[in-house]
Design an enzyme around this catalytic site. Structure first.
Site, PDB file in Angstrom:
ATOM      1  N   PHE A 194       0.802  -1.227   0.000  1.00 35.09           N
ATOM      2  CA  PHE A 194       0.000   0.000   0.000  1.00 35.09           C
ATOM      3  C   PHE A 194       0.838   1.281   0.000  1.00 35.09           C
ATOM      4  O   PHE A 194       0.295   2.374  -0.061  1.00 35.09           O
ATOM      5  CB  PHE A 194      -0.969   0.006   1.197  1.00 35.09           C
ATOM      6  CG  PHE A 194      -0.321  -0.029   2.560  1.00 35.09           C
ATOM      7  CD1 PHE A 194       0.189   1.129   3.151  1.00 35.09           C
ATOM      8  CD2 PHE A 194      -0.219  -1.221   3.279  1.00 35.09           C
ATOM      9  CE1 PHE A 194       0.776   1.112   4.404  1.00 35.09           C
ATOM     10  CE2 PHE A 194       0.362  -1.250   4.540  1.00 35.09           C
ATOM     11  CZ  PHE A 194       0.864  -0.087   5.103  1.00 35.09           C
TER      12      PHE A 194
ATOM     13  N   THR B  76      -6.819   1.076  12.848  1.00 37.31           N
ATOM     14  CA  THR B  76      -6.381   1.579  11.542  1.00 37.31           C
ATOM     15  C   THR B  76      -7.473   1.415  10.489  1.00 37.31           C
ATOM     16  O   THR B  76      -7.768   2.325   9.720  1.00 37.31           O
ATOM     17  CB  THR B  76      -5.114   0.808  11.085  1.00 37.31           C
ATOM     18  OG1 THR B  76      -4.142   0.877  12.123  1.00 37.31           O
ATOM     19  CG2 THR B  76      -4.558   1.382   9.805  1.00 37.31           C
TER      20      THR B  76
ATOM     21  N   HIS C  57      -3.909  10.449  11.899  1.00 38.02           N
ATOM     22  CA  HIS C  57      -2.710   9.706  12.301  1.00 38.02           C
ATOM     23  C   HIS C  57      -2.455   9.912  13.792  1.00 38.02           C
ATOM     24  O   HIS C  57      -2.734  10.981  14.327  1.00 38.02           O
ATOM     25  CB  HIS C  57      -1.495  10.229  11.520  1.00 38.02           C
ATOM     26  CG  HIS C  57      -0.168   9.731  12.041  1.00 38.02           C
ATOM     27  ND1 HIS C  57       0.353   8.513  11.657  1.00 38.02           N
ATOM     28  CD2 HIS C  57       0.710  10.269  12.928  1.00 38.02           C
ATOM     29  CE1 HIS C  57       1.520   8.334  12.293  1.00 38.02           C
ATOM     30  NE2 HIS C  57       1.750   9.386  13.068  1.00 38.02           N
TER      31      HIS C  57
ATOM     32  N   ARG D 108     -11.851   7.565  13.860  1.00 35.02           N
ATOM     33  CA  ARG D 108     -11.862   6.856  12.576  1.00 35.02           C
ATOM     34  C   ARG D 108     -13.239   6.265  12.286  1.00 35.02           C
ATOM     35  O   ARG D 108     -13.685   6.222  11.136  1.00 35.02           O
ATOM     36  CB  ARG D 108     -10.760   5.794  12.558  1.00 35.02           C
ATOM     37  CG  ARG D 108      -9.382   6.415  12.285  1.00 35.02           C
ATOM     38  CD  ARG D 108      -8.254   5.461  12.536  1.00 35.02           C
ATOM     39  NE  ARG D 108      -6.978   5.971  12.028  1.00 35.02           N
ATOM     40  CZ  ARG D 108      -5.803   5.448  12.346  1.00 35.02           C
ATOM     41  NH1 ARG D 108      -5.728   4.417  13.183  1.00 35.02           N
ATOM     42  NH2 ARG D 108      -4.688   5.956  11.846  1.00 35.02           N
TER      43      ARG D 108
ATOM     44  N   ARG E 236      -4.331   6.685  20.686  1.00 37.12           N
ATOM     45  CA  ARG E 236      -4.646   5.551  19.803  1.00 37.12           C
ATOM     46  C   ARG E 236      -6.029   4.989  20.129  1.00 37.12           C
ATOM     47  O   ARG E 236      -6.744   4.537  19.234  1.00 37.12           O
ATOM     48  CB  ARG E 236      -3.586   4.433  19.931  1.00 37.12           C
ATOM     49  CG  ARG E 236      -2.156   4.822  19.569  1.00 37.12           C
ATOM     50  CD  ARG E 236      -1.827   4.855  18.123  1.00 37.12           C
ATOM     51  NE  ARG E 236      -2.103   3.652  17.371  1.00 37.12           N
ATOM     52  CZ  ARG E 236      -1.656   3.437  16.124  1.00 37.12           C
ATOM     53  NH1 ARG E 236      -0.890   4.326  15.518  1.00 37.12           N
ATOM     54  NH2 ARG E 236      -1.967   2.345  15.477  1.00 37.12           N
TER      55      ARG E 236
ATOM     56  N   ASN F  67      -8.109   7.160   6.260  1.00 36.13           N
ATOM     57  CA  ASN F  67      -8.705   6.927   7.587  1.00 36.13           C
ATOM     58  C   ASN F  67      -8.629   8.149   8.516  1.00 36.13           C
ATOM     59  O   ASN F  67      -8.577   8.020   9.728  1.00 36.13           O
ATOM     60  CB  ASN F  67      -8.101   5.676   8.234  1.00 36.13           C
ATOM     61  CG  ASN F  67      -6.599   5.780   8.438  1.00 36.13           C
ATOM     62  OD1 ASN F  67      -6.002   6.791   8.070  1.00 36.13           O
ATOM     63  ND2 ASN F  67      -6.002   4.778   9.031  1.00 36.13           N
TER      64      ASN F  67
END
Ligand code: UDP
Ligand code: MG
Length: 144
Positions: free
Chosen positions: A63, A97, A121, A108, A91, A118
């Site tokens: 990717f 993710t 970061h 997200r 997180r 998404n």
């Protein structure tokens, strides 16, 4: 120097998809509401070269090329956030993710478009947080 902030800061990026869709403020609101303090913030754009450098750890992944193209496709907001346990807590706030697996109410879950696009970061370790903060900001741009 920001080394003394080890463990208390994380680097976030509101990615081009979320900026284009007008989600800067809803996302920043959620972040601040969760107890993070903004100690640096800028709107900027990554060249392909700098996106390649920022995501170097992924350069062998399938990717990678698409990710670099996406991350340099428009303006981003990079932000240094301060909080106890910033990396881990952030997180949790942003979610998995892949937005399909991101828990309800996470950033997200609410704002991502796809696994690649998404929305946001977050640094993955305290060491990388320091490194990533210094990727986007010089010491005199960081306000403790
Ligand atoms: N990504 C992707 N395809 C994948 C995995 C990741 O396009 O299969 C993208 C996605 O935008 C992700 C970024 O690459 O946020 C970095 O991947 P990483 O595994 O570091 O996820 P993160 O730390 O952002 O959750
Ligand atoms: Mg990562």
């Amino acid at each position: 120097m920001i080394d003394h902030m080890f463990g208390k800061i994380t680097l976030s990026i509101i990615k081009p998809d979320a900026v284009k869709k007008g989600y800067i403020f809803p996302i920043l609101y959620k972040i601040i509401h969760a107890g993070f303090h903004i100690i640096a913030l800028k709107m900027t754009e990554l060249s392909k070269k700098s996106a390649t450098k920022f995501y170097a750890e992924h350069e062998r992944k399938l990717f990678f090329e698409s990710l670099v193209k996406f991350m340099s496709s428009g303006p981003i907001i990079s932000v240094i956030l301060e909080k106890e346990n910033a990396v881990k807590d952030f997180r949790v706030l942003i979610g998995e993710t892949n937005p399909v697996y991101a828990k309800k109410g996470t950033i997200r879950n609410l704002y991502a478009t796809s696994l690649e696009k998404n929305a946001i970061h977050g640094s993955d370790s305290n060491q990388n947080a320091i490194k990533e903060c210094l990727f986007y900001f010089s010491n005199r741009e960081i306000f403790f």
